[in-house]
Scaffold this active site. Sequence first.
Site, short mmCIF file in Angstrom:
data_model
loop_
_atom_site.label_atom_id
_atom_site.label_comp_id
_atom_site.label_asym_id
_atom_site.label_seq_id
_atom_site.Cartn_x
_atom_site.Cartn_y
_atom_site.Cartn_z
N PRO A 93 0.82 -1.22 0.00
CA PRO A 93 0.00 0.00 0.00
C PRO A 93 0.86 1.27 0.00
O PRO A 93 0.36 2.36 -0.25
CB PRO A 93 -0.81 -0.12 1.30
CG PRO A 93 -0.10 -1.12 2.13
CD PRO A 93 0.67 -2.01 1.21
N GLU A 120 2.29 -7.63 8.80
CA GLU A 120 2.54 -6.18 8.81
C GLU A 120 3.29 -5.72 7.56
O GLU A 120 3.58 -4.55 7.39
CB GLU A 120 3.34 -5.78 10.05
CG GLU A 120 2.54 -5.76 11.33
CD GLU A 120 1.27 -4.93 11.21
OE1 GLU A 120 1.34 -3.78 10.74
OE2 GLU A 120 0.20 -5.45 11.60
N ARG A 158 -4.44 -8.53 -20.24
CA ARG A 158 -5.37 -8.18 -21.32
C ARG A 158 -4.79 -7.16 -22.29
O ARG A 158 -5.36 -6.91 -23.34
CB ARG A 158 -6.75 -7.78 -20.77
CG ARG A 158 -6.75 -6.61 -19.83
CD ARG A 158 -8.05 -6.54 -19.06
NE ARG A 158 -9.20 -6.35 -19.94
CZ ARG A 158 -9.45 -5.23 -20.59
NH1 ARG A 158 -8.64 -4.19 -20.48
NH2 ARG A 158 -10.51 -5.13 -21.35
N ASP A 173 -11.08 1.19 -23.93
CA ASP A 173 -11.57 1.04 -22.56
C ASP A 173 -11.48 2.34 -21.79
O ASP A 173 -10.84 3.29 -22.24
CB ASP A 173 -10.73 -0.01 -21.83
CG ASP A 173 -11.16 -1.43 -22.16
OD1 ASP A 173 -12.32 -1.62 -22.53
OD2 ASP A 173 -10.31 -2.33 -22.04
N1 SAH Z 1 1.48 -2.45 7.56
C1 SAH Z 1 1.34 -2.24 6.17
C2 SAH Z 1 0.21 -3.03 5.57
C3 SAH Z 1 0.51 -4.50 5.47
S1 SAH Z 1 -0.79 -5.35 4.70
C4 SAH Z 1 1.05 -0.77 5.92
O1 SAH Z 1 0.34 -0.17 6.71
O2 SAH Z 1 1.51 -0.21 4.91
C5 SAH Z 1 -0.02 -6.85 4.23
C6 SAH Z 1 0.40 -6.98 2.79
O3 SAH Z 1 -0.74 -6.84 1.95
C7 SAH Z 1 1.38 -5.94 2.27
O4 SAH Z 1 2.71 -6.31 2.57
C8 SAH Z 1 1.11 -5.94 0.80
O5 SAH Z 1 1.84 -6.96 0.13
C9 SAH Z 1 -0.37 -6.28 0.72
N2 SAH Z 1 -1.21 -5.08 0.49
C10 SAH Z 1 -2.06 -4.53 1.37
N3 SAH Z 1 -2.69 -3.47 0.84
C11 SAH Z 1 -2.24 -3.34 -0.42
C12 SAH Z 1 -2.51 -2.43 -1.49
N4 SAH Z 1 -3.37 -1.42 -1.34
N5 SAH Z 1 -1.85 -2.61 -2.65
C13 SAH Z 1 -0.97 -3.61 -2.80
N6 SAH Z 1 -0.67 -4.50 -1.84
C14 SAH Z 1 -1.30 -4.38 -0.66
#
Ligand code: SAH
Length: 259
Positions: A93, A120, A158, A173
Amino acid sequence: MTHIRFDVITIFPAFFSGPLDCGIVKQAQKKGRISVCVHDLRAFTSDKHKTVDDRPFGGGEGMVLKPEPLFQAVEHVYSLLPGTRRQVILLSPQGEKFDQSLAFQLARSPQITLICGRYEGVDERVTEHLATSAISIGDYVLSGGELAACVLLDAITRLVPGVLHNQSSAQRDSFGPSPDHRITVQQRAALLDHPHYTRPEVFNGLKVPEVLLSGHHARIEAWRHKKALEKTLKNRPDLLKYEGLSGSDRELLKTEIER
Ligand code: SAH
Protein backbone atom coordinates in the site's frame (compact mmCIF):
# COMPACT_ATOMS: atom_id res chain seq x y z
CA MET A 1 5.16 -12.89 -30.51
CA THR A 2 4.96 -11.01 -27.23
CA HIS A 3 5.08 -13.24 -24.19
CA ILE A 4 5.19 -12.26 -20.54
CA ARG A 5 6.32 -14.59 -17.83
CA PHE A 6 5.00 -13.84 -14.34
CA ASP A 7 6.69 -15.27 -11.25
CA VAL A 8 4.60 -14.87 -8.12
CA ILE A 9 6.13 -15.31 -4.68
CA THR A 10 3.58 -16.02 -1.96
CA ILE A 11 2.91 -17.98 1.21
CA PHE A 12 -0.48 -18.97 -0.26
CA PRO A 13 0.11 -20.55 -3.69
CA ALA A 14 -3.40 -22.07 -3.62
CA PHE A 15 -4.84 -18.54 -3.71
CA PHE A 16 -4.01 -18.28 -7.42
CA SER A 17 -5.70 -21.40 -8.76
CA GLY A 18 -9.10 -19.67 -9.14
CA PRO A 19 -7.98 -16.40 -10.79
CA LEU A 20 -5.51 -18.13 -13.11
CA ASP A 21 -8.04 -20.69 -14.27
CA CYS A 22 -10.75 -18.37 -15.57
CA GLY A 23 -11.48 -16.20 -18.57
CA ILE A 24 -8.92 -14.07 -20.36
CA VAL A 25 -6.04 -15.01 -18.04
CA LYS A 26 -6.64 -18.71 -18.64
CA GLN A 27 -6.95 -18.18 -22.40
CA ALA A 28 -3.77 -16.10 -22.48
CA GLN A 29 -1.86 -18.99 -20.91
CA LYS A 30 -3.38 -21.46 -23.37
CA LYS A 31 -2.42 -19.25 -26.30
CA GLY A 32 1.14 -18.99 -24.95
CA ARG A 33 0.93 -15.19 -24.50
CA ILE A 34 1.69 -15.36 -20.79
CA SER A 35 2.93 -17.97 -18.38
CA VAL A 36 2.60 -17.85 -14.62
CA CYS A 37 4.81 -19.65 -12.17
CA VAL A 38 3.69 -19.49 -8.55
CA HIS A 39 6.47 -20.04 -5.99
CA ASP A 40 5.77 -21.06 -2.41
CA LEU A 41 7.85 -18.81 -0.16
CA ARG A 42 8.13 -21.61 2.40
CA ALA A 43 10.17 -23.64 -0.08
CA PHE A 44 12.94 -21.07 0.37
CA THR A 45 13.27 -21.39 4.15
CA SER A 46 16.00 -23.45 5.75
CA ASP A 47 14.59 -24.31 9.18
CA LYS A 48 12.47 -27.25 10.22
CA HIS A 49 9.35 -25.13 10.75
CA LYS A 50 9.67 -23.32 7.40
CA THR A 51 9.52 -19.96 9.13
CA VAL A 52 8.73 -17.02 6.84
CA ASP A 53 7.97 -14.35 9.45
CA ASP A 54 9.31 -12.94 12.68
CA ARG A 55 8.59 -10.27 15.28
CA PRO A 56 9.43 -6.65 14.45
CA PHE A 57 12.59 -5.11 15.87
CA GLY A 58 11.71 -2.21 18.12
CA GLY A 59 8.52 -3.90 19.27
CA GLY A 60 4.96 -3.46 18.20
CA GLU A 61 2.09 -5.46 16.83
CA GLY A 62 2.15 -8.20 14.23
CA MET A 63 4.74 -10.12 12.31
CA VAL A 64 7.01 -9.20 9.42
CA LEU A 65 8.07 -11.35 6.45
CA LYS A 66 11.75 -12.21 6.89
CA PRO A 67 14.22 -11.10 4.25
CA GLU A 68 16.18 -14.37 3.68
CA PRO A 69 13.41 -16.50 2.09
CA LEU A 70 12.34 -13.59 -0.15
CA PHE A 71 15.91 -12.94 -1.34
CA GLN A 72 16.35 -16.70 -1.90
CA ALA A 73 13.09 -16.93 -3.85
CA VAL A 74 14.00 -14.04 -6.15
CA GLU A 75 17.49 -15.51 -6.61
CA HIS A 76 15.82 -18.75 -7.67
CA VAL A 77 13.64 -16.88 -10.22
CA TYR A 78 16.76 -15.15 -11.59
CA SER A 79 18.52 -18.50 -11.93
CA LEU A 80 15.66 -19.72 -14.12
CA LEU A 81 15.86 -16.70 -16.39
CA PRO A 82 19.45 -15.68 -17.02
CA GLY A 83 19.78 -12.39 -18.82
CA THR A 84 16.15 -11.29 -18.64
CA ARG A 85 15.49 -7.69 -17.72
CA ARG A 86 14.70 -7.80 -14.02
CA GLN A 87 11.40 -6.45 -12.87
CA VAL A 88 10.71 -7.27 -9.23
CA ILE A 89 7.51 -5.70 -7.97
CA LEU A 90 6.61 -5.63 -4.31
CA LEU A 91 2.87 -5.28 -3.77
CA SER A 92 2.49 -2.67 -1.05
CA PRO A 93 0.00 0.00 0.00
CA GLN A 94 3.04 2.26 0.27
CA GLY A 95 3.97 1.85 -3.39
CA GLU A 96 3.29 3.83 -6.54
CA LYS A 97 -0.40 3.72 -7.40
CA PHE A 98 -1.32 1.24 -10.13
CA ASP A 99 -3.28 2.57 -13.08
CA GLN A 100 -3.93 1.83 -16.74
CA SER A 101 -0.87 3.69 -17.99
CA LEU A 102 1.36 1.71 -15.62
CA ALA A 103 -0.37 -1.46 -16.89
CA PHE A 104 0.54 -0.46 -20.47
CA GLN A 105 4.17 0.12 -19.42
CA LEU A 106 4.42 -3.20 -17.62
CA ALA A 107 2.84 -5.05 -20.55
CA ARG A 108 6.12 -4.40 -22.40
CA SER A 109 8.22 -6.40 -19.92
CA PRO A 110 9.22 -9.95 -20.85
CA GLN A 111 9.15 -11.03 -17.21
CA ILE A 112 7.65 -9.72 -13.99
CA THR A 113 8.21 -11.05 -10.49
CA LEU A 114 5.46 -10.21 -8.01
CA ILE A 115 6.19 -10.38 -4.28
CA CYS A 116 3.10 -10.75 -2.08
CA GLY A 117 3.47 -9.42 1.45
CA ARG A 118 1.45 -10.58 4.45
CA TYR A 119 1.03 -9.62 8.11
CA GLU A 120 2.54 -6.18 8.81
CA GLY A 121 4.41 -6.35 5.52
CA VAL A 122 7.96 -7.26 4.51
CA ASP A 123 11.35 -6.43 5.98
CA GLU A 124 12.31 -3.00 4.59
CA ARG A 125 15.53 -4.42 3.10
CA VAL A 126 13.32 -6.24 0.62
CA THR A 127 11.68 -2.97 -0.36
CA GLU A 128 14.99 -1.16 -0.69
CA HIS A 129 17.38 -3.76 -2.06
CA LEU A 130 15.40 -6.54 -3.71
CA ALA A 131 12.32 -5.00 -5.27
CA THR A 132 12.85 -2.77 -8.30
CA SER A 133 9.55 -1.05 -7.51
CA ALA A 134 6.63 -1.13 -5.09
CA ILE A 135 3.08 -0.91 -6.40
CA SER A 136 -0.18 -0.23 -4.59
CA ILE A 137 -3.57 -1.03 -6.08
CA GLY A 138 -5.32 1.69 -4.11
CA ASP A 139 -5.61 3.59 -0.88
CA TYR A 140 -6.82 0.79 1.36
CA VAL A 141 -5.08 -2.01 3.22
CA LEU A 142 -5.54 -5.63 2.20
CA SER A 143 -4.49 -8.54 4.35
CA GLY A 144 -2.07 -9.76 1.70
CA GLY A 145 -0.48 -8.96 -1.63
CA GLU A 146 -2.11 -11.91 -3.44
CA LEU A 147 -5.28 -10.06 -4.48
CA ALA A 148 -3.18 -7.11 -5.60
CA ALA A 149 -0.93 -9.42 -7.61
CA CYS A 150 -4.02 -10.85 -9.33
CA VAL A 151 -5.18 -7.34 -10.17
CA LEU A 152 -1.85 -6.51 -11.85
CA LEU A 153 -1.68 -9.85 -13.59
CA ASP A 154 -5.17 -9.48 -15.02
CA ALA A 155 -4.87 -5.85 -16.08
CA ILE A 156 -1.46 -6.42 -17.71
CA THR A 157 -2.44 -9.67 -19.42
CA ARG A 158 -5.37 -8.18 -21.32
CA LEU A 159 -2.98 -5.64 -22.85
CA VAL A 160 -0.58 -8.24 -24.25
CA PRO A 161 -1.02 -8.25 -28.05
CA GLY A 162 -3.08 -11.21 -29.19
CA VAL A 163 -4.81 -11.80 -25.84
CA LEU A 164 -8.07 -9.98 -26.52
CA HIS A 165 -9.99 -11.03 -29.62
CA ASN A 166 -10.30 -7.42 -30.59
CA GLN A 167 -7.19 -5.58 -29.43
CA SER A 168 -8.64 -2.21 -30.32
CA SER A 169 -11.18 -2.73 -27.53
CA ALA A 170 -8.37 -2.36 -24.98
CA GLN A 171 -7.53 0.96 -26.59
CA ARG A 172 -11.12 2.10 -26.17
CA ASP A 173 -11.57 1.04 -22.56
CA SER A 174 -11.92 3.45 -19.69
CA PHE A 175 -8.81 5.55 -18.95
CA GLY A 176 -7.85 5.82 -22.58
CA PRO A 177 -5.51 4.17 -25.01
CA SER A 178 -1.89 3.17 -24.66
CA PRO A 179 0.47 6.15 -24.67
CA ASP A 180 2.04 5.02 -27.95
CA HIS A 181 -1.16 4.21 -29.78
CA ARG A 182 -1.95 6.45 -32.74
CA ILE A 183 -4.92 8.47 -31.68
CA THR A 184 -6.75 11.67 -32.29
CA VAL A 185 -6.71 14.58 -29.87
CA GLN A 186 -10.21 13.75 -28.58
CA GLN A 187 -9.26 10.19 -27.82
CA ARG A 188 -6.21 11.27 -25.87
CA ALA A 189 -8.40 12.42 -23.00
CA ALA A 190 -8.48 9.57 -20.49
CA LEU A 191 -12.23 9.20 -20.44
CA LEU A 192 -14.31 6.48 -18.83
CA ASP A 193 -15.88 4.00 -21.23
CA HIS A 194 -19.26 4.80 -22.80
CA PRO A 195 -22.38 2.81 -21.79
CA HIS A 196 -22.97 -0.57 -23.43
CA TYR A 197 -26.30 -2.25 -24.19
CA THR A 198 -27.24 -5.66 -25.55
CA ARG A 199 -30.48 -7.53 -26.32
CA PRO A 200 -33.34 -7.30 -25.53
CA GLU A 201 -34.22 -3.92 -26.99
CA VAL A 202 -36.79 -3.41 -24.24
CA PHE A 203 -36.29 -4.95 -20.82
CA ASN A 204 -38.90 -4.42 -18.10
CA GLY A 205 -40.06 -1.37 -20.03
CA LEU A 206 -36.50 0.02 -20.22
CA LYS A 207 -35.49 0.89 -23.75
CA VAL A 208 -32.08 0.85 -25.39
CA PRO A 209 -31.22 4.39 -26.61
CA GLU A 210 -32.66 4.89 -30.08
CA VAL A 211 -29.41 6.06 -31.64
CA LEU A 212 -27.73 2.67 -31.07
CA LEU A 213 -30.36 0.99 -33.22
CA SER A 214 -30.01 3.52 -36.02
CA GLY A 215 -27.06 1.85 -37.77
CA HIS A 216 -25.66 5.36 -38.30
CA HIS A 217 -22.01 4.95 -37.30
CA ALA A 218 -21.04 8.59 -37.07
CA ARG A 219 -24.06 9.39 -34.87
CA ILE A 220 -23.37 6.37 -32.68
CA GLU A 221 -19.74 7.41 -32.24
CA ALA A 222 -20.76 10.96 -31.36
CA TRP A 223 -23.34 9.70 -28.85
CA ARG A 224 -20.83 7.33 -27.23
CA HIS A 225 -18.25 10.07 -26.95
CA LYS A 226 -20.76 12.45 -25.37
CA LYS A 227 -21.86 9.80 -22.86
CA ALA A 228 -18.25 9.00 -22.00
CA LEU A 229 -17.60 12.69 -21.37
CA GLU A 230 -20.74 13.06 -19.23
CA LYS A 231 -19.94 9.99 -17.15
CA THR A 232 -16.35 11.09 -16.63
CA LEU A 233 -17.50 14.53 -15.53
CA LYS A 234 -19.99 13.01 -13.10
CA ASN A 235 -17.90 10.19 -11.60
CA ARG A 236 -14.27 11.09 -12.24
CA PRO A 237 -13.81 14.80 -12.97
CA ASP A 238 -10.17 14.40 -11.91
CA LEU A 239 -9.54 12.53 -15.18
CA LEU A 240 -10.61 15.40 -17.40
CA LYS A 241 -7.45 17.05 -18.59
CA TYR A 242 -8.26 20.25 -20.39
CA GLU A 243 -5.48 19.91 -22.95
CA GLY A 244 -6.74 16.48 -24.04
CA LEU A 245 -10.15 17.85 -24.97
CA SER A 246 -11.29 19.20 -28.31
CA GLY A 247 -13.14 22.52 -28.60
CA SER A 248 -16.49 20.77 -28.99
CA ASP A 249 -15.81 18.61 -25.90
CA ARG A 250 -15.10 21.74 -23.89
CA GLU A 251 -18.34 23.29 -25.10
CA LEU A 252 -20.25 20.15 -24.19
CA LEU A 253 -18.76 20.03 -20.72
CA LYS A 254 -19.51 23.69 -20.17
CA THR A 255 -23.18 23.08 -20.95
CA GLU A 256 -23.20 20.02 -18.66
CA ILE A 257 -21.66 21.96 -15.79
CA GLU A 258 -24.07 24.86 -16.23
CA ARG A 259 -27.10 22.53 -16.22
N1 SAH B 1 1.48 -2.45 7.56
C1 SAH B 1 1.34 -2.24 6.17
C2 SAH B 1 0.21 -3.03 5.57
C3 SAH B 1 0.51 -4.50 5.47
S1 SAH B 1 -0.79 -5.35 4.70
C4 SAH B 1 1.05 -0.77 5.92
O1 SAH B 1 0.34 -0.17 6.71
O2 SAH B 1 1.51 -0.21 4.91
C5 SAH B 1 -0.02 -6.85 4.23
C6 SAH B 1 0.40 -6.98 2.79
O3 SAH B 1 -0.74 -6.84 1.95
C7 SAH B 1 1.38 -5.94 2.27
O4 SAH B 1 2.71 -6.31 2.57
C8 SAH B 1 1.11 -5.94 0.80
O5 SAH B 1 1.84 -6.96 0.13
C9 SAH B 1 -0.37 -6.28 0.72
N2 SAH B 1 -1.21 -5.08 0.49
C10 SAH B 1 -2.06 -4.53 1.37
N3 SAH B 1 -2.69 -3.47 0.84
C11 SAH B 1 -2.24 -3.34 -0.42
C12 SAH B 1 -2.51 -2.43 -1.49
N4 SAH B 1 -3.37 -1.42 -1.34
N5 SAH B 1 -1.85 -2.61 -2.65
C13 SAH B 1 -0.97 -3.61 -2.80
N6 SAH B 1 -0.67 -4.50 -1.84
C14 SAH B 1 -1.30 -4.38 -0.66
